[in-house]
Design a protein around this motif. Structure first.
Motif, PDB file in Angstrom:
ATOM      1  N   GLU A   7      -1.684  -4.545  -0.705  1.00 54.01           N
ATOM      2  CA  GLU A   7      -2.876  -3.796  -1.080  1.00 54.01           C
ATOM      3  C   GLU A   7      -3.807  -4.654  -1.940  1.00 54.01           C
ATOM      4  N   ASP A  33      -0.807  13.939  -7.525  1.00 54.83           N
ATOM      5  CA  ASP A  33      -1.318  15.090  -6.770  1.00 54.83           C
ATOM      6  C   ASP A  33      -0.274  16.183  -6.561  1.00 54.83           C
ATOM      7  N   ARG A  68       0.284   7.569  -6.226  1.00 59.40           N
ATOM      8  CA  ARG A  68      -0.834   8.514  -6.221  1.00 59.40           C
ATOM      9  C   ARG A  68      -0.350   9.917  -5.846  1.00 59.40           C
ATOM     10  N   ALA A  69       0.611  10.013  -4.930  1.00 61.10           N
ATOM     11  CA  ALA A  69       1.130  11.312  -4.520  1.00 61.10           C
ATOM     12  C   ALA A  69       1.774  12.058  -5.690  1.00 61.10           C
ATOM     13  N   HIS A  90      11.167   7.425  -5.373  1.00 61.73           N
ATOM     14  CA  HIS A  90      10.083   7.637  -4.419  1.00 61.73           C
ATOM     15  C   HIS A  90      10.654   8.080  -3.079  1.00 61.73           C
ATOM     16  N   THR A 145       0.831  -1.204   0.000  1.00 58.91           N
ATOM     17  CA  THR A 145       0.000   0.000   0.000  1.00 58.91           C
ATOM     18  C   THR A 145       0.865   1.254   0.000  1.00 58.91           C
ATOM     19  N   SER A 146       1.927   1.267   0.784  1.00 60.24           N
ATOM     20  CA  SER A 146       2.793   2.449   0.864  1.00 60.24           C
ATOM     21  C   SER A 146       3.417   2.787  -0.484  1.00 60.24           C
ATOM     22  N   ARG A 159      -8.765   2.113  -5.753  1.00 54.36           N
ATOM     23  CA  ARG A 159      -9.184   3.262  -4.940  1.00 54.36           C
ATOM     24  C   ARG A 159      -8.201   4.427  -5.046  1.00 54.36           C
ATOM     25  N   LEU A 160      -6.976   4.145  -5.515  1.00 52.80           N
ATOM     26  CA  LEU A 160      -5.951   5.179  -5.615  1.00 52.80           C
ATOM     27  C   LEU A 160      -5.910   5.850  -6.984  1.00 52.80           C
ATOM     28  N   PRO A 203      -6.133  -1.568  -5.291  1.00 53.70           N
ATOM     29  CA  PRO A 203      -5.397  -0.426  -5.846  1.00 53.70           C
ATOM     30  C   PRO A 203      -6.269   0.541  -6.626  1.00 53.70           C
ATOM     31  N   GLU A 206       0.622   4.280  -2.711  1.00 50.90           N
ATOM     32  CA  GLU A 206       0.281   5.630  -2.260  1.00 50.90           C
ATOM     33  C   GLU A 206       1.301   6.653  -2.739  1.00 50.90           C
ATOM     34  N   LYS A 207       2.541   6.238  -2.883  1.00 49.95           N
ATOM     35  CA  LYS A 207       3.555   7.148  -3.415  1.00 49.95           C
ATOM     36  C   LYS A 207       3.296   7.459  -4.892  1.00 49.95           C
TER      37      LYS A 207
END
Length: 533
Positions: free
Chosen positions: A336, A72, A68-69, A293, A61-62, A341-342, A339, A65-66
């Motif tokens: 995860e 953003d 997705r970051a 990352h 998951t971590s 959802r990201l 995925p 999430e990177k």
């Protein structure tokens, strides 16, 4: 001086989230004052089987999430976002368990710590290997292990064995594991530099890092999880720490050293190296902020006459997973499961790509490509020939023997790749690009003979390739490294073997593609994207 023993790598806590596979295969027995954990070896087999299955189709998951970051981040470039979005899409496809996230499903590596009060009664490596064997046989993975028959004769093992299995002793009555599926691209980007005390000052270390991160290049599918290890009681200890640090295994080390020589993370230098990587502008494969990352900088003790420095990465296929066996059962790290959802509601905006029809004479393909500058984004449609290391060596043998180059190498672009197994009912298994640089030695001779005029792969190339393309009018196109599952699902329509069938995943194939994404990296005028950064 009093004797002091120091655990060389004192991991302060384990905040990993685990899922229980089973409560079977374990029991406790008394032996005098000791409580012994007895493990049925089938538990070892099951753990290895489940760990390699999960890590082939799922990611932490971590890590996701990177990605997705990046989407953003207002400072991210279009290339950063394009690559991050594709990698998230790839994770969504892979989670179904049919198409692995990367076509190079890796060398299976197991690092284990066996408690003194753990009893199995068997050769543990054999049972762990059996679990690995099961997963590679039963799932749509790739057999990548080449075994030597003699000094120069080699064959594919047909099972992805042997695995690398290292088992250490520890206190207690538990059995801890780190499993990795390590692809060749990222493994090849592991470097050892034998340095001296003269490196250990701020100015010298900064300059060293700025120079050496360029050795990594982009062929191992960034954004990376980068590990830099300084010191080590041996070169071997240094490189072992590089691999574990890149897998996140040392995240909970102390952050200061001591007189007993404990390993520690240097958080200040992690921030500095991350900034250096961002300033390199070679991020997200085709130019951007996100070369990495994150960064782990580990400091180790060293011999007074030595200062080994190791550099390595875990790539976009960040396939690392922990496991453990305790009296409560068999456990594996929870990865995860959703995925999707990201993913953002709308994809990042990009300028329209240029359509390239590959089903036309090679001269016409070259004329079309010559109209566009490097960095141009393309959509490829038509026929590719797939050939990688051994196929290139075979074709060179033909040329050395005075035989002609096969016509298929002249008539079609060449895609450097080797697929995973094809799922039932699908046209292709996971089928992303391999590292271009390994084929650099062949380009000048092949183009001189009319072949390899358009090449498609991942990563940067040498000056020799640029010179050959300028001399013979060729092109090198870059594809995104990492999203092998989504390429198979959405962009590859058919696959057939056309030569060297006995080579397995390295056989020459002809594939039909639709809207296959690529960029012009090296053109027929000697321009190169990476050289211009």
């Amino acid at each position: 001086m009093d004797f002091i023993y120091q655990d060389p790598y004192p991991i302060l806590k384990d905040d990993t989230q685990y899922r229980k596979i089973t409560s079977d295969f374990v029991k406790t027995e008394k032996l005098g004052d000791r409580e012994i954990l007895t493990i049925d070896p089938k538990g070892l087999e099951l753990l290895a089987q489940e760990a390699l299955k999960d890590v082939s189709f799922m990611l932490r998951t971590s890590h996701l999430e990177k990605l997705r970051a990046i989407l953003d981040d207002p400072e991210a470039t279009d290339n950063d976002r394009f690559v991050a979005y594709n990698l998230l899409q790839n994770a969504v496809v892979a989670i179904d368990g049919e198409l692995p996230s990367c076509q190079d499903t890796g060398t299976a590596i197991v690092m284990a710590k066996k408690g003194e009060n753990v009893y199995t009664g068997v050769d543990d490596a054999e049972w762990l290997s059996k679990g690995i064997f099961n997963t590679y046989q039963e799932r749509n993975l790739r057999y990548s292990q080449i075994v030597p028959i003699s000094m120069f004769e080699e064959k594919n093992s047909g099972s992805n064995l042997p695995a690398q299995i290292d088992i250490y002793a520890k206190k207690g009555a538990s059995y801890e594991f780190l499993f990795l599926a390590k692809g060749g691209g990222s493994a090849n980007k592991t470097y050892l530099y034998q340095q001296t005390k003269s490196l250990l000052n701020e100015k010298s270390l900064d300059a060293f890092i700025r120079a050496k991160i360029m050795d990594l290049g982009t062929s191992a599918c960034p954004p990376y999880h980068l590990a830099l290890v300084i010191g080590g009681t041996s070169a071997e200890a240094n490189l072992a720490a590089v691999k574990k640090a890149s897998a996140g295994y040392f995240d909970n080390l102390p952050t200061t050293g001591n007189m007993a020589g404990q390993a520690f993370r240097d958080l200040e230098w992690e921030k500095r190296v991350q900034l250096i990587c961002q300033e390199s502008h070679i991020g997200a494969q085709f130019g951007g902020k996100y070369f990495t990352h994150d960064v782990r900088v580990i400091r180790l003790p060293r011999h007074a006459a030595s200062c080994p420095v190791g550099l390595g990465v875990s790539c976009s296929a960040d396939r690392n997973i922990k496991g453990k066996i305790t009296k409560d059962g068999v456990f594996v790290e929870q990865l995860e499961v959703n995925p999707k959802r990201l993913l953002p509601e709308t994809p990042p905006h990009l300028e329209a790509a240029v359509d390239i029809d590959l089903n036309q004479p090679m001269d016409d393909i070259l004329k079309k490509l010559s109209q566009y500058p490097i960095k141009t984004r393309l959509k490829l449609n038509g026929t590719l020939i797939v050939a990688r290391d051994i196929a290139h060596a075979k074709i060179k043998e033909l040329l050395d023997a005075g035989k002609p180059m096969p016509e298929y190498f002249k008539n079609h672009p060449i895609y450097y790749a080797g697929p995973a197994k094809t799922p039932e009912g699908m046209a292709s298994g996971s089928f992303g690009p391999t590292t271009a640089g390994r084929m650099d030695v062949y380009v000048e001779e092949f183009q001189k003979n009319g072949g390899s005029m358009v090449m498609l792969a991942k990563g940067n190339r040498t000056k020799e390739v640029m010179n050959a393309c300028k001399t013979y009018g060729g092109f090198y196109l870059g594809s995104i490294g990492g999203p092998a599952a989504i390429l198979a699902k959405e962009n590859i329509l058919s696959v057939e073997v056309v030569d060297f069938e006995e080579l397995g995943m390295e056989a020459v194939r002809k594939i039909t593609i639709k809207d296959f994404p690529a960029f012009i990296i090296t053109d027929d005028k000697g321009n190169d994207f990476f050289e211009n950064l």
